[in-house]
Design a protein around this motif. Structure first.
Motif, PDB file in Angstrom:
ATOM      1  N   LEU A   1      45.764   2.796 -31.820  1.00 20.19           N
ATOM      2  CA  LEU A   1      45.118   2.525 -33.092  1.00 20.19           C
ATOM      3  C   LEU A   1      45.850   3.270 -34.197  1.00 20.19           C
ATOM      4  CD1 LEU A   1      41.346   2.948 -32.105  1.00 20.19           C
ATOM      5  CD2 LEU A   1      42.801   0.929 -31.909  1.00 20.19           C
ATOM      6  N   SER A   2      45.898   2.647 -35.359  1.00 22.60           N
ATOM      7  CA  SER A   2      46.496   3.301 -36.520  1.00 22.60           C
ATOM      8  C   SER A   2      45.540   3.215 -37.703  1.00 22.60           C
ATOM      9  CB  SER A   2      47.832   2.660 -36.881  1.00 22.60           C
ATOM     10  OG  SER A   2      48.805   2.914 -35.900  1.00 22.60           O
ATOM     11  N   CYS A   3      45.635   4.199 -38.567  1.00 23.27           N
ATOM     12  CA  CYS A   3      44.802   4.239 -39.772  1.00 23.27           C
ATOM     13  C   CYS A   3      45.693   4.629 -40.942  1.00 23.27           C
ATOM     14  CB  CYS A   3      43.674   5.246 -39.600  1.00 23.27           C
ATOM     15  SG  CYS A   3      42.715   5.562 -41.101  1.00 23.27           S
ATOM     16  N   ALA A   4      45.731   3.750 -41.931  1.00 25.46           N
ATOM     17  CA  ALA A   4      46.512   4.022 -43.131  1.00 25.46           C
ATOM     18  C   ALA A   4      45.575   4.532 -44.217  1.00 25.46           C
ATOM     19  CB  ALA A   4      47.225   2.759 -43.587  1.00 25.46           C
ATOM     20  N   ALA A   5      45.911   5.681 -44.764  1.00 22.56           N
ATOM     21  CA  ALA A   5      45.087   6.301 -45.800  1.00 22.56           C
ATOM     22  C   ALA A   5      45.762   6.159 -47.159  1.00 22.56           C
ATOM     23  CB  ALA A   5      44.873   7.768 -45.485  1.00 22.56           C
ATOM     24  N   SER A   6      44.989   5.788 -48.132  1.00 19.97           N
ATOM     25  CA  SER A   6      45.507   5.701 -49.495  1.00 19.97           C
ATOM     26  C   SER A   6      44.519   6.373 -50.433  1.00 19.97           C
ATOM     27  CB  SER A   6      45.720   4.242 -49.908  1.00 19.97           C
ATOM     28  OG  SER A   6      44.492   3.541 -49.880  1.00 19.97           O
ATOM     29  N   GLY A   7      44.996   6.729 -51.604  1.00 19.68           N
ATOM     30  CA  GLY A   7      44.116   7.338 -52.583  1.00 19.68           C
ATOM     31  C   GLY A   7      44.243   8.840 -52.656  1.00 19.68           C
ATOM     32  N   GLY A   8      45.089   9.405 -51.766  1.00 22.42           N
ATOM     33  CA  GLY A   8      45.283  10.851 -51.850  1.00 22.42           C
ATOM     34  C   GLY A   8      44.333  11.619 -50.975  1.00 22.42           C
ATOM     35  N   LEU A   9      44.864  12.431 -50.082  1.00 24.98           N
ATOM     36  CA  LEU A   9      44.036  13.241 -49.177  1.00 24.98           C
ATOM     37  C   LEU A   9      44.000  14.677 -49.672  1.00 24.98           C
ATOM     38  CD1 LEU A   9      45.217  11.810 -45.752  1.00 24.98           C
ATOM     39  CD2 LEU A   9      43.183  11.218 -47.041  1.00 24.98           C
ATOM     40  N   PHE A  10      43.322  14.892 -50.782  1.00 24.25           N
ATOM     41  CA  PHE A  10      43.199  16.223 -51.347  1.00 24.25           C
ATOM     42  C   PHE A  10      41.964  16.899 -50.788  1.00 24.25           C
ATOM     43  CE2 PHE A  10      46.593  15.259 -54.056  1.00 24.25           C
ATOM     44  CZ  PHE A  10      46.409  13.997 -54.611  1.00 24.25           C
ATOM     45  N   ASN A  11      42.005  18.218 -50.716  1.00 21.15           N
ATOM     46  CA  ASN A  11      40.875  18.980 -50.164  1.00 21.15           C
ATOM     47  C   ASN A  11      40.492  18.454 -48.776  1.00 21.15           C
ATOM     48  OD1 ASN A  11      40.352  20.658 -52.546  1.00 21.15           O
ATOM     49  ND2 ASN A  11      39.771  18.726 -53.493  1.00 21.15           N
ATOM     50  N   LEU A  12      41.499  18.103 -47.988  1.00 21.45           N
ATOM     51  CA  LEU A  12      41.237  17.516 -46.682  1.00 21.45           C
ATOM     52  C   LEU A  12      40.688  18.554 -45.720  1.00 21.45           C
ATOM     53  CD1 LEU A  12      41.564  14.955 -44.940  1.00 21.45           C
ATOM     54  CD2 LEU A  12      43.784  15.862 -44.255  1.00 21.45           C
ATOM     55  N   ALA A  13      39.535  18.259 -45.144  1.00 19.33           N
ATOM     56  CA  ALA A  13      38.931  19.149 -44.169  1.00 19.33           C
ATOM     57  C   ALA A  13      39.076  18.621 -42.755  1.00 19.33           C
ATOM     58  CB  ALA A  13      37.457  19.379 -44.483  1.00 19.33           C
ATOM     59  N   ALA A  14      39.123  17.295 -42.608  1.00 20.07           N
ATOM     60  CA  ALA A  14      39.246  16.706 -41.282  1.00 20.07           C
ATOM     61  C   ALA A  14      39.757  15.284 -41.415  1.00 20.07           C
ATOM     62  CB  ALA A  14      37.905  16.706 -40.546  1.00 20.07           C
ATOM     63  N   LEU A  15      40.506  14.849 -40.422  1.00 20.16           N
ATOM     64  CA  LEU A  15      41.036  13.486 -40.392  1.00 20.16           C
ATOM     65  C   LEU A  15      41.085  13.065 -38.936  1.00 20.16           C
ATOM     66  CD1 LEU A  15      42.453  11.093 -41.818  1.00 20.16           C
ATOM     67  CD2 LEU A  15      44.606  12.324 -41.474  1.00 20.16           C
ATOM     68  N   GLY A  16      40.419  11.967 -38.622  1.00 23.09           N
ATOM     69  CA  GLY A  16      40.430  11.575 -37.221  1.00 23.09           C
ATOM     70  C   GLY A  16      39.669  10.308 -36.942  1.00 23.09           C
ATOM     71  N   TRP A  17      39.089  10.248 -35.747  1.00 24.86           N
ATOM     72  CA  TRP A  17      38.479   9.028 -35.239  1.00 24.86           C
ATOM     73  C   TRP A  17      37.081   9.285 -34.665  1.00 24.86           C
ATOM     74  CZ3 TRP A  17      41.013   4.423 -35.807  1.00 24.86           C
ATOM     75  CH2 TRP A  17      42.361   4.485 -36.148  1.00 24.86           C
ATOM     76  N   TYR A  18      36.215   8.325 -34.896  1.00 25.51           N
ATOM     77  CA  TYR A  18      34.911   8.251 -34.267  1.00 25.51           C
ATOM     78  C   TYR A  18      34.794   6.869 -33.626  1.00 25.51           C
ATOM     79  CZ  TYR A  18      33.048  12.463 -36.533  1.00 25.51           C
ATOM     80  OH  TYR A  18      32.820  13.760 -36.939  1.00 25.51           O
ATOM     81  N   ARG A  19      33.789   6.688 -32.796  1.00 29.83           N
ATOM     82  CA  ARG A  19      33.536   5.378 -32.208  1.00 29.83           C
ATOM     83  C   ARG A  19      32.051   5.152 -32.063  1.00 29.83           C
ATOM     84  NH1 ARG A  19      35.817   6.367 -26.007  1.00 29.83           N
ATOM     85  NH2 ARG A  19      34.107   7.732 -25.309  1.00 29.83           N
ATOM     86  N   GLN A  20      31.702   3.870 -32.026  1.00 25.93           N
ATOM     87  CA  GLN A  20      30.297   3.492 -31.850  1.00 25.93           C
ATOM     88  C   GLN A  20      30.215   2.329 -30.883  1.00 25.93           C
ATOM     89  OE1 GLN A  20      28.241   2.707 -35.526  1.00 25.93           O
ATOM     90  NE2 GLN A  20      26.241   3.015 -34.572  1.00 25.93           N
ATOM     91  N   ALA A  21      29.616   2.585 -29.748  1.00 30.87           N
ATOM     92  CA  ALA A  21      29.399   1.543 -28.747  1.00 30.87           C
ATOM     93  C   ALA A  21      28.119   0.782 -29.090  1.00 30.87           C
ATOM     94  CB  ALA A  21      29.289   2.180 -27.366  1.00 30.87           C
ATOM     95  N   PRO A  22      27.982  -0.445 -28.572  1.00 38.87           N
ATOM     96  CA  PRO A  22      26.775  -1.240 -28.853  1.00 38.87           C
ATOM     97  C   PRO A  22      25.509  -0.483 -28.468  1.00 38.87           C
ATOM     98  CG  PRO A  22      28.449  -2.595 -27.818  1.00 38.87           C
ATOM     99  CD  PRO A  22      28.958  -1.194 -27.757  1.00 38.87           C
ATOM    100  N   GLY A  23      24.577  -0.398 -29.414  1.00 34.94           N
ATOM    101  CA  GLY A  23      23.317   0.264 -29.150  1.00 34.94           C
ATOM    102  C   GLY A  23      23.369   1.780 -29.104  1.00 34.94           C
ATOM    103  N   GLN A  24      24.537   2.338 -29.430  1.00 28.98           N
ATOM    104  CA  GLN A  24      24.705   3.790 -29.365  1.00 28.98           C
ATOM    105  C   GLN A  24      24.959   4.362 -30.755  1.00 28.98           C
ATOM    106  OE1 GLN A  24      24.437   5.473 -26.359  1.00 28.98           O
ATOM    107  NE2 GLN A  24      23.966   3.473 -25.456  1.00 28.98           N
ATOM    108  N   GLN A  25      24.780   5.682 -30.868  1.00 30.27           N
ATOM    109  CA  GLN A  25      25.122   6.346 -32.114  1.00 30.27           C
ATOM    110  C   GLN A  25      26.630   6.551 -32.218  1.00 30.27           C
ATOM    111  OE1 GLN A  25      22.818  10.003 -32.292  1.00 30.27           O
ATOM    112  NE2 GLN A  25      21.150   8.944 -33.332  1.00 30.27           N
TER     113      GLN A  25
END
Length: 114
Positions: free
Chosen positions: A20-44
């Motif tokens: 998976l890839s994620c392209a970020a635009s708009g400037g990552l200033f004051n960045l505290a975290a950058l990463g991935w989450y997921r949500q399965a059907p019916g799950q948080q």
């Protein structure tokens, strides 16, 4: 305003790999975290992997040793290499960034068949 756009999801058999890839635009200033989450059907939505502001990587126990997060500073992208995929990895994967507030991508579906 940060914008995150994911790509790379799809259907794969158990034991296979996806990136998976994620392209970020708009400037990552004051960045505290950058990463991935997921949500399965019916799950948080759950944490998968991330970079901290100091550049340290963190992984959930369920993906540790199978998934690898990486970052390309020049291209302003963050990627998730997923190996040895399992059916329980099936979910919509969201790119996430915390820079004073939380930003989310639109999500990309990963389906793992048994």
């Amino acid at each position: 305003q940060v914008q995150l756009v994911e790509s790379g999801g799809g259907l794969v058999q158990a034991g296979g790999s996806l990136r998976l890839s994620c392209a970020a635009s708009g400037g990552l200033f004051n960045l505290a975290a950058l990463g991935w989450y997921r949500q399965a059907p019916g799950q948080q939505r759950e944490f998968v992997a991330s970079f901290s502001a100091a550049g340290n990587t963190n992984y959930s126990d369920s993906v540790k040793g199978r998934f690898t997060i990486s970052r390309d500073f020049a291209k302003n992208t963050v990627s998730l290499q997923m190996n040895n995929l399992k059916p329980e990895d099936t979910a919509v994967y969201f790119c996430h960034c915390r820079a004073l507030v939380d930003y989310w991508g639109q999500g990309t579906l990963v389906s793992v068949s048994s």
